[in-house]
Design an enzyme around this catalytic site. Structure first.
Site, PDB file in Angstrom:
ATOM      1  N   ARG A   1      62.007  38.392  -5.184  1.00  0.00           N
ATOM      2  CA  ARG A   1      62.325  39.134  -6.411  1.00  0.00           C
ATOM      3  C   ARG A   1      61.227  40.142  -6.675  1.00  0.00           C
ATOM      4  O   ARG A   1      60.055  39.855  -6.406  1.00  0.00           O
ATOM      5  CB  ARG A   1      62.384  38.203  -7.627  1.00  0.00           C
ATOM      6  CG  ARG A   1      63.309  37.050  -7.495  1.00  0.00           C
ATOM      7  CD  ARG A   1      64.732  37.459  -7.792  1.00  0.00           C
ATOM      8  NE  ARG A   1      65.625  36.344  -7.550  1.00  0.00           N
ATOM      9  CZ  ARG A   1      66.895  36.476  -7.265  1.00  0.00           C
ATOM     10  NH1 ARG A   1      67.451  37.669  -7.187  1.00  0.00           N
ATOM     11  NH2 ARG A   1      67.651  35.435  -7.061  1.00  0.00           N
TER      12      ARG A   1
ATOM     13  N   LEU B   1      58.820  41.829  -9.245  1.00  0.00           N
ATOM     14  CA  LEU B   1      58.257  41.499 -10.553  1.00  0.00           C
ATOM     15  C   LEU B   1      58.460  42.676 -11.487  1.00  0.00           C
ATOM     16  O   LEU B   1      58.383  43.829 -11.057  1.00  0.00           O
ATOM     17  CB  LEU B   1      56.759  41.223 -10.423  1.00  0.00           C
ATOM     18  CG  LEU B   1      56.330  40.036  -9.565  1.00  0.00           C
ATOM     19  CD1 LEU B   1      54.807  39.948  -9.531  1.00  0.00           C
ATOM     20  CD2 LEU B   1      56.927  38.739 -10.087  1.00  0.00           C
TER      21      LEU B   1
ATOM     22  N   ASN C   1      50.892  40.547  -1.844  1.00  0.00           N
ATOM     23  CA  ASN C   1      52.164  40.209  -1.204  1.00  0.00           C
ATOM     24  C   ASN C   1      51.969  40.197   0.308  1.00  0.00           C
ATOM     25  O   ASN C   1      51.208  40.994   0.844  1.00  0.00           O
ATOM     26  CB  ASN C   1      53.232  41.242  -1.578  1.00  0.00           C
ATOM     27  CG  ASN C   1      54.635  40.802  -1.185  1.00  0.00           C
ATOM     28  OD1 ASN C   1      54.887  39.613  -0.969  1.00  0.00           O
ATOM     29  ND2 ASN C   1      55.538  41.748  -1.075  1.00  0.00           N
ATOM     30  N   THR C   2      52.678  39.294   0.967  1.00  0.00           N
ATOM     31  CA  THR C   2      52.707  39.334   2.427  1.00  0.00           C
ATOM     32  C   THR C   2      54.043  39.933   2.818  1.00  0.00           C
ATOM     33  O   THR C   2      55.049  39.735   2.137  1.00  0.00           O
ATOM     34  CB  THR C   2      52.584  37.922   3.040  1.00  0.00           C
ATOM     35  OG1 THR C   2      53.703  37.138   2.634  1.00  0.00           O
ATOM     36  CG2 THR C   2      51.306  37.234   2.605  1.00  0.00           C
ATOM     37  N   HIS C   3      54.040  40.679   3.915  1.00  0.00           N
ATOM     38  CA  HIS C   3      55.293  41.325   4.334  1.00  0.00           C
ATOM     39  C   HIS C   3      55.423  41.256   5.854  1.00  0.00           C
ATOM     40  O   HIS C   3      54.464  41.564   6.570  1.00  0.00           O
ATOM     41  CB  HIS C   3      55.301  42.789   3.864  1.00  0.00           C
ATOM     42  CG  HIS C   3      56.595  43.476   4.190  1.00  0.00           C
ATOM     43  ND1 HIS C   3      57.758  43.194   3.494  1.00  0.00           N
ATOM     44  CD2 HIS C   3      56.926  44.376   5.133  1.00  0.00           C
ATOM     45  CE1 HIS C   3      58.742  43.912   4.016  1.00  0.00           C
ATOM     46  NE2 HIS C   3      58.266  44.639   5.002  1.00  0.00           N
TER      47      HIS C   3
ATOM     48  N   SER D   1      51.810  42.420   7.302  1.00  0.00           N
ATOM     49  CA  SER D   1      50.894  43.113   6.395  1.00  0.00           C
ATOM     50  C   SER D   1      50.608  42.260   5.163  1.00  0.00           C
ATOM     51  O   SER D   1      51.451  41.478   4.729  1.00  0.00           O
ATOM     52  CB  SER D   1      51.518  44.432   5.901  1.00  0.00           C
ATOM     53  OG  SER D   1      51.923  45.246   6.972  1.00  0.00           O
TER      54      SER D   1
ATOM     55  N   ASP E   1      52.145  46.849  -6.228  1.00  0.00           N
ATOM     56  CA  ASP E   1      52.211  47.865  -7.286  1.00  0.00           C
ATOM     57  C   ASP E   1      53.659  47.934  -7.766  1.00  0.00           C
ATOM     58  O   ASP E   1      54.452  47.027  -7.481  1.00  0.00           O
ATOM     59  CB  ASP E   1      51.655  49.218  -6.799  1.00  0.00           C
ATOM     60  CG  ASP E   1      52.525  49.860  -5.730  1.00  0.00           C
ATOM     61  OD1 ASP E   1      53.611  49.316  -5.419  1.00  0.00           O
ATOM     62  OD2 ASP E   1      52.125  50.919  -5.208  1.00  0.00           O
TER      63      ASP E   1
ATOM     64  N   GLY F   1      56.085  49.798  -6.818  1.00  0.00           N
ATOM     65  CA  GLY F   1      57.097  50.149  -5.830  1.00  0.00           C
ATOM     66  C   GLY F   1      57.493  48.958  -4.970  1.00  0.00           C
ATOM     67  O   GLY F   1      57.072  47.824  -5.211  1.00  0.00           O
TER      68      GLY F   1
ATOM     69  N   ASP G   1      56.942  47.235  -1.745  1.00  0.00           N
ATOM     70  CA  ASP G   1      56.001  47.103  -0.622  1.00  0.00           C
ATOM     71  C   ASP G   1      55.207  48.386  -0.393  1.00  0.00           C
ATOM     72  O   ASP G   1      54.934  48.771   0.750  1.00  0.00           O
ATOM     73  CB  ASP G   1      56.771  46.706   0.664  1.00  0.00           C
ATOM     74  CG  ASP G   1      57.486  45.373   0.497  1.00  0.00           C
ATOM     75  OD1 ASP G   1      56.917  44.484  -0.143  1.00  0.00           O
ATOM     76  OD2 ASP G   1      58.612  45.240   0.999  1.00  0.00           O
TER      77      ASP G   1
HETATM   78  C1  GRF Z   1      57.527  35.678   4.954  1.00  0.00           C
HETATM   79  O1  GRF Z   1      57.734  36.380   6.143  1.00  0.00           O
HETATM   80  C2  GRF Z   1      57.387  36.631   3.818  1.00  0.00           C
HETATM   81  O2  GRF Z   1      56.597  37.705   4.060  1.00  0.00           O
HETATM   82  C3  GRF Z   1      58.834  37.017   3.681  1.00  0.00           C
HETATM   83  O3  GRF Z   1      59.506  35.782   3.719  1.00  0.00           O
HETATM   84  C4  GRF Z   1      58.772  34.912   4.551  1.00  0.00           C
HETATM   85  C5  GRF Z   1      58.439  33.669   3.790  1.00  0.00           C
HETATM   86  O4  GRF Z   1      58.492  32.586   4.608  1.00  0.00           O
HETATM   87  N1  GRF Z   1      59.093  37.829   2.540  1.00  0.00           N
HETATM   88  P1  GRF Z   1      58.063  31.154   4.045  1.00  0.00           P
HETATM   89  O5  GRF Z   1      58.881  30.872   2.819  1.00  0.00           O
HETATM   90  O6  GRF Z   1      56.597  31.199   3.771  1.00  0.00           O
HETATM   91  O7  GRF Z   1      58.383  30.188   5.162  1.00  0.00           O
END
Ligand code: GRF
Length: 193
Positions: free
Chosen positions: A90, A92, A106-108, A135, A140, A142, A144
């Protein structure tokens, strides 16, 4: 000790890796709470590690702002130094982002700014990319689009499915996330507004 709130939607494998890292006495950060926007499978990891958790169901709120307000209230109880979005599916509301900025990460699962959005892995495959990546960014307003704190390339194999590629990316995401949290906690990395 840096305190971290982690927000998830899914299986929480990245959350689990952070919980494992943070349970080592030498790690300079602690996860103090885990939140979710649904009855996420990954909440079980919080329970296993004895970390409190909460759920603010997206569908129980009539707008993003109403949901975000409740989410913010729940997070505020724990006054975390950092908020990590680890698979929170989601966006924010900007009121919450600006209140905590630049302390939301955030992880992407892509090498941003390539393939932003909810389907970063699928989009890399569809584009025929030979490599994608992982990444860690500052959130922010936007999608990602915030400052990149760490990233690494991951090769795409000819027979990859979305699942196999995502499973190859996730360990890299985990390593980068844990390293970024450690560097923030030790002062090696400073988040600037
Ligand atoms: C990760 O790749 C995250 O960046 C992405 O969804 C995945 C989450 O996996 N948006 P998990 O729930 O940590 O197994």
């Amino acid at each position: 000790m840096l305190t971290v709130a982690v927000l998830i939607s899914g299986t929480g494998s990245n959350l689990r890796a952070l919980l494992e890292a943070a349970s080592h006495p030498d790690f300079p950060a602690r996860v103090v709470v885990v939140g979710a926007d649904r009855d996420a499978e990954g909440l079980a990891h919080a329970e296993e590690f004895g970390i409190p958790s909460f759920t603010v169901p997206w569908h129980a709120h009539e707008s993003r702002d109403a949901w975000g307000e409740e989410l913010g209230r729940q997070i505020d109880v724990w006054t975390p130094d950092l908020i990590v979005l680890s698979g929170l599916m989601r966006l924010l509301p900007s009121s919450l982002v600006s209140r905590y900025a630049p302390r939301i990460l955030n992880t992407h699962p892509a090498y941003l700014p390539e393939f932003p959005g909810a389907h970063g892995v699928r989009d890399a495959l569809a584009a025929g990319a030979e490599q994608t990546g992982a990444s860690v960014i500052v959130v922010d307003d936007g999608i990602d689009s915030g400052p990149i704190l760490a990233q690494e390339r991951v090769p795409v194999h000819a027979d990859d499915t979305e699942h196999s590629l995502h499973e190859r990316i996730k360990p890299v995401e985990r390593r980068l996330l844990i390293d970024v949290v450690r560097r923030i906690a030790t002062g090696d990395l400073t988040l600037t507004p």
